[in-house]
Design a protein around this motif. Structure first.
Motif, PDB file in Angstrom:
ATOM      1  N   UNK A 262      48.082  27.084  18.739  1.00  0.00           N
ATOM      2  CA  UNK A 262      47.112  26.206  19.557  1.00  0.00           C
ATOM      3  C   UNK A 262      46.963  27.016  20.933  1.00  0.00           C
ATOM      4  N   UNK A 263      45.812  26.811  21.189  1.00  0.00           N
ATOM      5  CA  UNK A 263      45.387  27.207  22.635  1.00  0.00           C
ATOM      6  C   UNK A 263      45.883  26.262  23.708  1.00  0.00           C
ATOM      7  N   UNK A 264      46.389  27.184  24.675  1.00  0.00           N
ATOM      8  CA  UNK A 264      46.701  26.340  26.031  1.00  0.00           C
ATOM      9  C   UNK A 264      45.647  26.881  26.887  1.00  0.00           C
ATOM     10  N   UNK A 265      44.500  26.115  27.016  1.00  0.00           N
ATOM     11  CA  UNK A 265      43.419  26.228  27.718  1.00  0.00           C
ATOM     12  C   UNK A 265      43.600  26.553  28.974  1.00  0.00           C
ATOM     13  N   UNK A 266      44.211  25.774  29.773  1.00  0.00           N
ATOM     14  CA  UNK A 266      44.453  25.925  31.431  1.00  0.00           C
ATOM     15  C   UNK A 266      45.223  27.119  31.652  1.00  0.00           C
ATOM     16  N   UNK A 267      46.402  27.275  30.762  1.00  0.00           N
ATOM     17  CA  UNK A 267      47.070  28.512  31.138  1.00  0.00           C
ATOM     18  C   UNK A 267      46.570  29.699  30.812  1.00  0.00           C
ATOM     19  N   UNK A 268      45.791  29.824  29.683  1.00  0.00           N
ATOM     20  CA  UNK A 268      45.014  30.866  29.467  1.00  0.00           C
ATOM     21  C   UNK A 268      43.753  31.353  30.461  1.00  0.00           C
ATOM     22  N   UNK A 269      43.361  30.310  31.201  1.00  0.00           N
ATOM     23  CA  UNK A 269      42.185  30.503  32.287  1.00  0.00           C
ATOM     24  C   UNK A 269      43.149  31.039  33.614  1.00  0.00           C
ATOM     25  N   UNK A 270      44.262  30.349  33.788  1.00  0.00           N
ATOM     26  CA  UNK A 270      44.964  30.862  35.143  1.00  0.00           C
ATOM     27  C   UNK A 270      45.465  32.302  34.923  1.00  0.00           C
ATOM     28  N   UNK A 271      45.960  32.485  33.589  1.00  0.00           N
ATOM     29  CA  UNK A 271      46.278  34.052  33.461  1.00  0.00           C
ATOM     30  C   UNK A 271      45.080  35.036  33.620  1.00  0.00           C
ATOM     31  N   UNK A 272      43.960  34.690  33.158  1.00  0.00           N
ATOM     32  CA  UNK A 272      42.745  35.409  33.113  1.00  0.00           C
ATOM     33  C   UNK A 272      42.426  35.787  34.664  1.00  0.00           C
ATOM     34  N   UNK A 273      42.228  34.486  35.393  1.00  0.00           N
ATOM     35  CA  UNK A 273      41.799  34.456  36.717  1.00  0.00           C
ATOM     36  C   UNK A 273      43.035  35.377  37.481  1.00  0.00           C
ATOM     37  N   UNK A 274      44.013  35.197  37.472  1.00  0.00           N
ATOM     38  CA  UNK A 274      45.027  36.205  37.963  1.00  0.00           C
ATOM     39  C   UNK A 274      44.924  37.600  37.822  1.00  0.00           C
ATOM     40  N   UNK A 275      44.638  37.969  36.529  1.00  0.00           N
ATOM     41  CA  UNK A 275      44.396  39.228  36.029  1.00  0.00           C
ATOM     42  C   UNK A 275      43.042  39.884  36.632  1.00  0.00           C
ATOM     43  N   UNK A 276      41.996  39.192  36.667  1.00  0.00           N
ATOM     44  CA  UNK A 276      40.618  39.808  36.754  1.00  0.00           C
ATOM     45  C   UNK A 276      40.206  38.504  37.958  1.00  0.00           C
ATOM     46  N   UNK A 277      40.513  38.547  39.140  1.00  0.00           N
ATOM     47  CA  UNK A 277      39.870  37.666  40.192  1.00  0.00           C
ATOM     48  C   UNK A 277      38.576  37.635  40.531  1.00  0.00           C
ATOM     49  N   UNK A 278      38.024  39.170  40.149  1.00  0.00           N
ATOM     50  CA  UNK A 278      36.829  39.569  40.369  1.00  0.00           C
ATOM     51  C   UNK A 278      35.788  39.040  39.496  1.00  0.00           C
ATOM     52  N   UNK A 279      36.091  38.470  38.385  1.00  0.00           N
ATOM     53  CA  UNK A 279      35.313  37.941  37.306  1.00  0.00           C
ATOM     54  C   UNK A 279      34.843  36.162  37.829  1.00  0.00           C
ATOM     55  N   UNK A 280      33.498  36.193  38.303  1.00  0.00           N
ATOM     56  CA  UNK A 280      32.722  34.995  38.812  1.00  0.00           C
ATOM     57  C   UNK A 280      32.629  33.903  37.668  1.00  0.00           C
ATOM     58  N   UNK A 281      32.311  34.346  36.529  1.00  0.00           N
ATOM     59  CA  UNK A 281      31.812  33.369  35.527  1.00  0.00           C
ATOM     60  C   UNK A 281      32.744  33.306  34.197  1.00  0.00           C
ATOM     61  N   UNK A 282      33.513  32.284  33.887  1.00  0.00           N
ATOM     62  CA  UNK A 282      34.408  31.914  32.787  1.00  0.00           C
ATOM     63  C   UNK A 282      34.066  30.980  31.963  1.00  0.00           C
ATOM     64  N   UNK A 283      34.139  31.306  30.621  1.00  0.00           N
ATOM     65  CA  UNK A 283      34.033  30.044  29.746  1.00  0.00           C
ATOM     66  C   UNK A 283      35.183  30.039  28.676  1.00  0.00           C
ATOM     67  N   UNK A 284      35.411  29.076  28.064  1.00  0.00           N
ATOM     68  CA  UNK A 284      36.625  28.934  27.303  1.00  0.00           C
ATOM     69  C   UNK A 284      36.201  28.245  25.917  1.00  0.00           C
ATOM     70  N   UNK A 285      36.557  28.870  24.792  1.00  0.00           N
ATOM     71  CA  UNK A 285      36.611  28.039  23.426  1.00  0.00           C
ATOM     72  C   UNK A 285      37.627  28.204  22.660  1.00  0.00           C
ATOM     73  N   UNK A 286      37.666  27.324  21.644  1.00  0.00           N
ATOM     74  CA  UNK A 286      38.687  27.276  20.622  1.00  0.00           C
ATOM     75  C   UNK A 286      39.470  26.028  20.473  1.00  0.00           C
TER      76      UNK A 286
END
Length: 208
Positions: free
Chosen positions: A140-164
């Motif tokens: 199962x997807x942990x949506x907020x944890x996935x987004x937080x990890x992505x933002x930590x790794x790639x803070x320069x990405x301005x636009x994030x979407x999530x699906x699943x």
């Protein structure tokens, strides 16, 4: 945060009916990959005709022939088109150039894409980077944890979407977190008995 409602695995007639029902109620309507595969680019035109108030994302999942597929997708009425992050750098670049030239948007589907590849494509700064949990996966997807990890790794990405498999509770949590531009919801809306009411509930939840 915007709500993207995904229509998938239905007849074209049902997709058009849903598009009419949800027009102006959801921020973005997604014409899912199954509809593109079943009915082709001409179906984009049919959905575009009834979708006058919401943006139209067409999930074409381009992996090659980038410039051609994006030119066609925009020609038939798409506002946002998808390309797989696993595609070659040159394919991604070609898609991005077409989207910029047309004043449209490219969404990069990061399904099973590792961080090393993401590092190579960060220059597409106006693109949406979509964290995508495969429907075939058993976990199962942990949506907020996935987004937080992505933002930590790639803070320069301005636009994030999530699906699943996003449900109402996850959508609320993502809105509260405040890092995601687009939350993508499919069957929790389109398979409900009253899709328009379900959209209303999700929109209220994410815009509180």
């Amino acid at each position: 945060m915007k709500l993207q409602t995904a229509i998938d695995r239905v007849s074209l007639e049902d997709a058009i009916r849903l598009a009419q029902e949800l027009n102006g109620k959801t921020d973005i309507l997604e014409m899912g990959t199954s509809l593109v595969k079943d009915y082709g680019n001409l179906a984009i035109e049919k959905i575009r005709q009834v979708l006058t108030e919401s943006e139209l994302l067409v999930d074409i999942k381009t992996i090659d022939e980038g410039a051609y597929e994006f030119q066609q997708g925009y020609f038939y009425g798409g506002d946002i088109l998808t390309v797989m992050g696993a595609a070659s750098y040159d394919t991604l670049k070609a898609c991005y150039e077409v989207s910029q030239e047309k004043g449209k948007t490219m969404l990069i589907d990061l399904l099973e894409v590792n961080n090393a590849k993401i590092e190579q494509i960060l220059e597409f700064e106006e693109a949406i980077f979509c964290l995508h949990h495969s429907i075939d996966r058993k976990d199962k997807l942990d949506a907020t944890a996935s987004v937080a990890e992505f933002r930590k790794n790639f803070p320069q990405v301005k636009r994030i979407a999530i699906a699943g498999g996003i449900d109402l509770e996850q959508a609320k949590e993502l809105a509260e977190q405040g890092l995601t531009e687009i939350v993508i919801v499919g069957s929790k809306i389109t398979k409900s008995q009253e899709p328009a009411k379900a959209v209303e509930i999700f929109m209220e939840a994410i815009h509180q």
